[in-house]
Design an enzyme around this catalytic site. Sequence first.
Site, PDB file in Angstrom:
ATOM      1  N   SER A  18      21.103  22.786  66.134  1.00  0.00           N
ATOM      2  CA  SER A  18      20.168  23.308  67.122  1.00  0.00           C
ATOM      3  C   SER A  18      18.751  23.120  66.610  1.00  0.00           C
ATOM      4  O   SER A  18      18.489  23.328  65.423  1.00  0.00           O
ATOM      5  CB  SER A  18      20.443  24.792  67.375  1.00  0.00           C
ATOM      6  OG  SER A  18      19.499  25.333  68.281  1.00  0.00           O
ATOM      7  N   HIS A  57       7.755  23.182  68.225  1.00  0.00           N
ATOM      8  CA  HIS A  57       6.483  23.575  68.812  1.00  0.00           C
ATOM      9  C   HIS A  57       5.393  22.739  68.138  1.00  0.00           C
ATOM     10  O   HIS A  57       5.271  22.735  66.909  1.00  0.00           O
ATOM     11  CB  HIS A  57       6.231  25.068  68.589  1.00  0.00           C
ATOM     12  CG  HIS A  57       7.253  25.951  69.235  1.00  0.00           C
ATOM     13  ND1 HIS A  57       7.322  26.143  70.593  1.00  0.00           N
ATOM     14  CD2 HIS A  57       8.270  26.681  68.695  1.00  0.00           C
ATOM     15  CE1 HIS A  57       8.314  26.965  70.874  1.00  0.00           C
ATOM     16  NE2 HIS A  57       8.910  27.297  69.745  1.00  0.00           N
ATOM     17  N   HIS A  89      13.580  21.258  72.968  1.00  0.00           N
ATOM     18  CA  HIS A  89      14.756  21.969  72.468  1.00  0.00           C
ATOM     19  C   HIS A  89      15.963  21.046  72.600  1.00  0.00           C
ATOM     20  O   HIS A  89      16.066  20.264  73.556  1.00  0.00           O
ATOM     21  CB  HIS A  89      14.989  23.237  73.292  1.00  0.00           C
ATOM     22  CG  HIS A  89      16.410  23.705  73.302  1.00  0.00           C
ATOM     23  ND1 HIS A  89      17.286  23.413  74.339  1.00  0.00           N
ATOM     24  CD2 HIS A  89      17.131  24.419  72.400  1.00  0.00           C
ATOM     25  CE1 HIS A  89      18.470  23.933  74.075  1.00  0.00           C
ATOM     26  NE2 HIS A  89      18.400  24.543  72.918  1.00  0.00           N
ATOM     27  N   ASN A 148      20.407  21.102  71.419  1.00  0.00           N
ATOM     28  CA  ASN A 148      21.536  21.577  70.627  1.00  0.00           C
ATOM     29  C   ASN A 148      22.820  20.922  71.095  1.00  0.00           C
ATOM     30  O   ASN A 148      22.949  20.519  72.265  1.00  0.00           O
ATOM     31  CB  ASN A 148      21.664  23.105  70.653  1.00  0.00           C
ATOM     32  CG  ASN A 148      22.218  23.625  71.965  1.00  0.00           C
ATOM     33  OD1 ASN A 148      23.434  23.602  72.174  1.00  0.00           O
ATOM     34  ND2 ASN A 148      21.350  24.088  72.843  1.00  0.00           N
ATOM     35  N   THR A 149      23.743  20.792  70.172  1.00  0.00           N
ATOM     36  CA  THR A 149      25.111  20.373  70.501  1.00  0.00           C
ATOM     37  C   THR A 149      26.044  21.222  69.649  1.00  0.00           C
ATOM     38  O   THR A 149      25.716  21.571  68.511  1.00  0.00           O
ATOM     39  CB  THR A 149      25.366  18.878  70.207  1.00  0.00           C
ATOM     40  OG1 THR A 149      25.070  18.608  68.832  1.00  0.00           O
ATOM     41  CG2 THR A 149      24.510  17.995  71.091  1.00  0.00           C
ATOM     42  N   ARG A 150      27.225  21.540  70.189  1.00  0.00           N
ATOM     43  CA  ARG A 150      28.099  22.466  69.471  1.00  0.00           C
ATOM     44  C   ARG A 150      29.559  22.286  69.905  1.00  0.00           C
ATOM     45  O   ARG A 150      29.856  21.794  70.991  1.00  0.00           O
ATOM     46  CB  ARG A 150      27.680  23.909  69.725  1.00  0.00           C
ATOM     47  CG  ARG A 150      27.711  24.290  71.202  1.00  0.00           C
ATOM     48  CD  ARG A 150      27.036  25.623  71.468  1.00  0.00           C
ATOM     49  NE  ARG A 150      27.009  25.926  72.901  1.00  0.00           N
ATOM     50  CZ  ARG A 150      26.069  25.493  73.729  1.00  0.00           C
ATOM     51  NH1 ARG A 150      25.088  24.731  73.290  1.00  0.00           N
ATOM     52  NH2 ARG A 150      26.116  25.811  75.011  1.00  0.00           N
ATOM     53  N   HIS A 197      14.020  11.741  80.883  1.00  0.00           N
ATOM     54  CA  HIS A 197      15.218  11.758  81.725  1.00  0.00           C
ATOM     55  C   HIS A 197      15.914  10.401  81.762  1.00  0.00           C
ATOM     56  O   HIS A 197      17.152  10.334  81.796  1.00  0.00           O
ATOM     57  CB  HIS A 197      14.854  12.213  83.130  1.00  0.00           C
ATOM     58  CG  HIS A 197      14.672  13.695  83.252  1.00  0.00           C
ATOM     59  ND1 HIS A 197      15.723  14.551  83.463  1.00  0.00           N
ATOM     60  CD2 HIS A 197      13.560  14.479  83.163  1.00  0.00           C
ATOM     61  CE1 HIS A 197      15.277  15.798  83.516  1.00  0.00           C
ATOM     62  NE2 HIS A 197      13.962  15.784  83.332  1.00  0.00           N
ATOM     63  N   HIS A 255      12.530  36.064  86.340  1.00  0.00           N
ATOM     64  CA  HIS A 255      11.437  37.022  86.504  1.00  0.00           C
ATOM     65  C   HIS A 255      10.079  36.331  86.644  1.00  0.00           C
ATOM     66  O   HIS A 255       9.107  36.954  87.065  1.00  0.00           O
ATOM     67  CB  HIS A 255      11.418  38.037  85.357  1.00  0.00           C
ATOM     68  CG  HIS A 255      11.028  37.462  84.023  1.00  0.00           C
ATOM     69  ND1 HIS A 255      11.942  36.991  83.127  1.00  0.00           N
ATOM     70  CD2 HIS A 255       9.816  37.323  83.433  1.00  0.00           C
ATOM     71  CE1 HIS A 255      11.323  36.566  82.038  1.00  0.00           C
ATOM     72  NE2 HIS A 255      10.022  36.747  82.194  1.00  0.00           N
ATOM     73  N   GLY A 303      26.767  38.253  64.213  1.00  0.00           N
ATOM     74  CA  GLY A 303      26.412  38.468  62.821  1.00  0.00           C
ATOM     75  C   GLY A 303      25.819  37.300  62.088  1.00  0.00           C
ATOM     76  O   GLY A 303      25.772  37.293  60.855  1.00  0.00           O
TER      77      GLY A 303
END
Length: 296
Positions: free
Chosen positions: A118, A122, A132, A134-136, A166, A196, A279
């Site tokens: 991940s 900035h 940003h 990530n791969t998991r 893109h 929001h 955790g």
Amino acid sequence: MSGMEAEKAEAAAWFRALRDRIVAAFEGLEDSHDAGPFADEPAGRFEVSRTHRRGEAGEDAGGGLMSVMRGGRVFEKVGVNVSTVHGTLNPRAQAAMAARRGLPGIADDPRFWASGVSLVAHMRNPHVPAVHMNTRMFWTPGAWWFGGGSDLNPCIEYAEDTAHFHAVQKAHLDPHGAGEYPRLKAWADEYFFIPHRNRARGVGGIFMDDRCTGDWRADFALTRDIGEAFLPAFVPLVERRRVQPFTDADRDAQLIHRGIYAEYNLVYDRGTKFGLETGHDPDAVLMSLPPLAKWV
């Protein structure tokens, strides 16, 4: 070694190799920045530390590497984390994952294994977009699945940069079927929306979760190509924009945009919630937060 154990090891090794390539590429961008803002400053370098996860009883439950660069020529703060963790889900995380995924086994057996890479970057120059990726891979006794994606977060938008980002992603996803890129793009548009604020976090990208077609090899190949698309999608944008002069107003816009980014990551992001609830090292989980931000 059983089939799934071998596949876990293969996935974890690939995530680590991707991390290594990205770290090397980002330090290369620092070294090659010899014109424009901040070019006369020292090139940034990653500080690398080991992370550790403790299980419910305090036992060792895996970990990884947290690599953070601060105050470079190009990157104001960038983190590239890789980890492989295991253990048992606490009841809250177990119930949430069982309800959302509807996959067999999670509700009955809390054991899990997870590995992934991940990153969040900035940038110093407000013309260079934040990003940003990530791969998991996630495993429980009843199922395995993949997830990941990348999205671009400029505070000053350039249509040609968005188009390039893109287009590279589409080129990497098209071999997996003509419908994959549109589907993952639409998923990113939905996932990275800030209710929001009634706005998107950035200009989108690709995103998937819970990928389990039953063909591990095919799903892993798609996950790899999400990761492989990242550097060619992002690095040319950095090289193009890092030399541009900027104003105090540009910097102000960058800090305000970072505030919106932080709001999303703290309120909505699934990865942040999962990491804290299971955790994992909180410094590694919260690595995505910007070093400076502003609210009006």
